[in-house]
Design a protein around this motif. Structure first.
Motif: not given
Length: 416
Positions: A155-159, A202-206
Motif C-alpha cells: 500500500i503506497l500512500e502520499v500526503t 488541481g493538486g492532491l491532498h492525499h
C-alpha cells in the motif's frame, strides 16, 4: 567445515536490521561508493576466500560414501547455498585477470602504428569493467539474504505537507503520485487506486494505491519518508517575483504480506460511509459507497473509495488497516533492535527529509546516499531515470548490509 542450520550469515539478528533501514554513515559513503569498491576490501576478500574453500570442502565431502542421510541433506543444502557465490567469486577473479592482461598490453601499445589496436584494447577493458561491476553486484545480492517482504505487494500512500508550501505541496504530491503510477506501469505492476482526495486547485491532498507485481516492496521500500520540493510557482505573485518556494510531501510504503496475523476486534472499530470524491465515473457522487474505518485504540484511520460496492471498499479498508497495525508491531521490534546497536531508523519520520527535488537547478538529491541526478522531468516520468535511482539505493543497502555484517564478524573474532 562449519555447517549452520540457518545459513552462513551469523549472527542472524544483525541482518534483520536491513529491513526498512538506510543507515549509511559517512564512513561507508566515503569508502564504499559501489560494489567494486567493497570488493577490494580486505575483509571481504578474506571472507569470500573462506566461503570458496568451504565450497570445495563440502563438494569433496559429498563424494564420501560414509555419510548418513541427515549429513547428506545438510551438506547438499550448504553446497546449494555456496555454489552460486563460489561461481560468481571465480568469475570476478577471471575478469580481473583479463583486465590486468589488457592493462599490461596497453602499456606496450604506445607507438603510432598501434593506435587502433590500443583503442580496441581500451574498449575491451571498459566492457570488462562493466562486466566486473555487474558480477560484484550479483555477488553481494547473493550474500545478502532476501528480506521477508521483498516479494510482497504494497500500500503506497502520499500526503501533502500541511505546514509549509501550501499549494506547491499539493501540486507536488500529485506529481509524485503520478510518478509512482507511471513507475508501476514501467515495471509492469498492477496499480489500483484505493483512495484519492484532490485539492481545489488541481493538486492532491492525499492518495493511496495498492501495487502488486514482481518484487514490488523490494523496489519501493526506501521511498518512504519526507520528499522536499524547491521551485518557483507557475502562477500567482511568487511566480512574478521569481521567488523560490519550498514544500514537502510524505510517502508511506506498507508491505502487504498475504497472511497478516493481526486480530482486530470489531468493537474497536468505527465505520463511516460517505460519498467518494475525485475520478471514478458517474456513480461517484450518487451513493455513499466510500468507507472510512477508525481503529479506536490506536486512532489509525483508513479510507477506501476504489470500488462501487460499499462492502468491497470495507474489505479493502480492513486489509489496509491490518497492514498498518502489523507495520506498527514490526517497527517497534526493529526500533528496539536498532537502538541497541545505535542505528538510525530510516523510515517514516516526517522530520526526516530523504530527497530534494530542486526545479530551479534541475536536480534531484537523495540525501541518504549523497546521490545527485539531473533532469527532474525524467525522474518524474517514472521510467528509466527513477529506476536507476531506486537501484542505486538498493545497491547501497546491499553494500551496507555486507559491510555491517563483516564489521560485526571482525568484532566477534577479535573478542573471541
Amino acid at each position: 567445515v562449519g555447517l549452520h542450520s540457518h545459513g552462513f550469515w551469523r549472527p542472524k539478528p544483525l541482518l534483520d536490521t536491513a529491513r526498512f533501514t538506510l543507515s549509511f554513515n559517512s564512513w561507508h559513503r566515503k569508502n564504499h561508493q559501489d560494489s567494486q569498491a567493497l570488493w577490494k576490501n580486505e575483509a571481504v576478500q578474506k571472507y569470500l576466500e573462506s566461503l570458496s574453500r568451504e565450497y570445495q570442502q563440502v563438494s569433496h565431502q559429498l563424494s564420501a560414501h560414509s555419510l548418513n542421510d541427515f549429513e547428506q541433506r545438510t551438506l547438499r543444502r550448504r553446497c546449494a547455498d555456496l555454489s552460486p557465490i563460489a561461481a560468481a567469486f571465480q568469475e570476478i577473479k577471471e575478469a580481473e585477470r583479463e583486465v590486468q592482461e589488457l592493462e599490461a598490453m596497453c602499456t606496450e601499445l604506445d607507438s603510432r602504428d598501434e593506435k587502433q589496436l590500443l583503442e580496441l584494447a581500451l574498449e575491451e577493458k571498459e566492457s570488462l569493467d562493466k562486466k566486473k561491476n555487474m558480477l560484484c553486484r550479483k555477488l553481494f545480492q547473493l550474500l545478502v539474504p532476501k528480506e521477508k517482504y521483498d516479494t510482497s505487494p504494497v500500500i503506497l500512500e502520499v500526503t501533502a505537507g500541511r505546514t509549509t508550501g501550501g499549494d506547491i505541496c499539493q501540486q507536488f504530491t500529485k506529481e509524485m503520485f503520478d510518478m509512482y503510477q507511471s513507475y508501476a506501469d514501467y515495471k509492469r505492476w498492477t496499480f489500483d487506486i484505493v483512495n484519492y482526495t484532490p485539492a481545489e486547485i488541481g493538486g492532491l491532498h492525499h492518495a493511496a494505491a495498492h501495487i502488486s507485481g514482481e518484487n514490488v516492496y523490494r523496489h519501493l521500500k526506501y521511498e518512504g519518508g519526507t520528499h522536499r520540493v524547491q521551485r518557483i510557482p507557475e502562477t500567482g505573485l511568487s511566480s512574478r517575483m521569481q521567488r523560490i518556494h519550498t514544500g514537502t510531501m510524505s510517502v508511506i510504503v506498507l508491505p502487504q504480506p498475504e497472511e497478516v496475523d493481526v486480530k482486530v476486534d470489531p468493537k474497536d472499530l468505527r465505520v463511516d460511509t460517505f460519498r467518494a470524491k475525485g475520478a471514478g465515473g458517474q456513480h461517484v457522487n450518487k451513493t455513499d459507497s466510500a468507507v472510512r474505518i477508525v481503529h479506536l485504540p490506536t486512532g489509525l484511520a483508513v479510507e477506501c473509495q476504489q470500488e462501487r460496492s460499499q462492502q468491497l471498499n470495507k474489505e479493502i479498508a480492513l486489509r489496509t488497516l491490518r497492514a498498518k497495525l502489523y507495520q506498527q508491531v514490526l517497527e517497534k521490534q526493529l526500533t528496539q533492535e536498532q537502538s541497541a546497536r545505535k542505528l538510525q531508523l530510516g523510515t517514516r519520520a516526517q522530520s526526516e527529509r530523504i530527497r530534494t527535488y530542486n526545479f530551479t537547478q534541475d536536480r534531484v538529491t537523495d540525501h541518504r546516499i549523497s546521490y545527485d541526478a539531473r533532469n527532474i522531468k525524467e525522474i518524474l516520468s517514472g521510467k528509466e531515470a527513477l529506476d536507476k535511482l531506486i537501484n542505486r539505493l538498493l545497491e547501497f543497502a546491499e553494500i551496507e548490509a555486507v559491510t555491517q555484517y563483516l564489521e560485526n564478524l571482525q568484532a566477534l573474532e577479535g573478542g573471541g
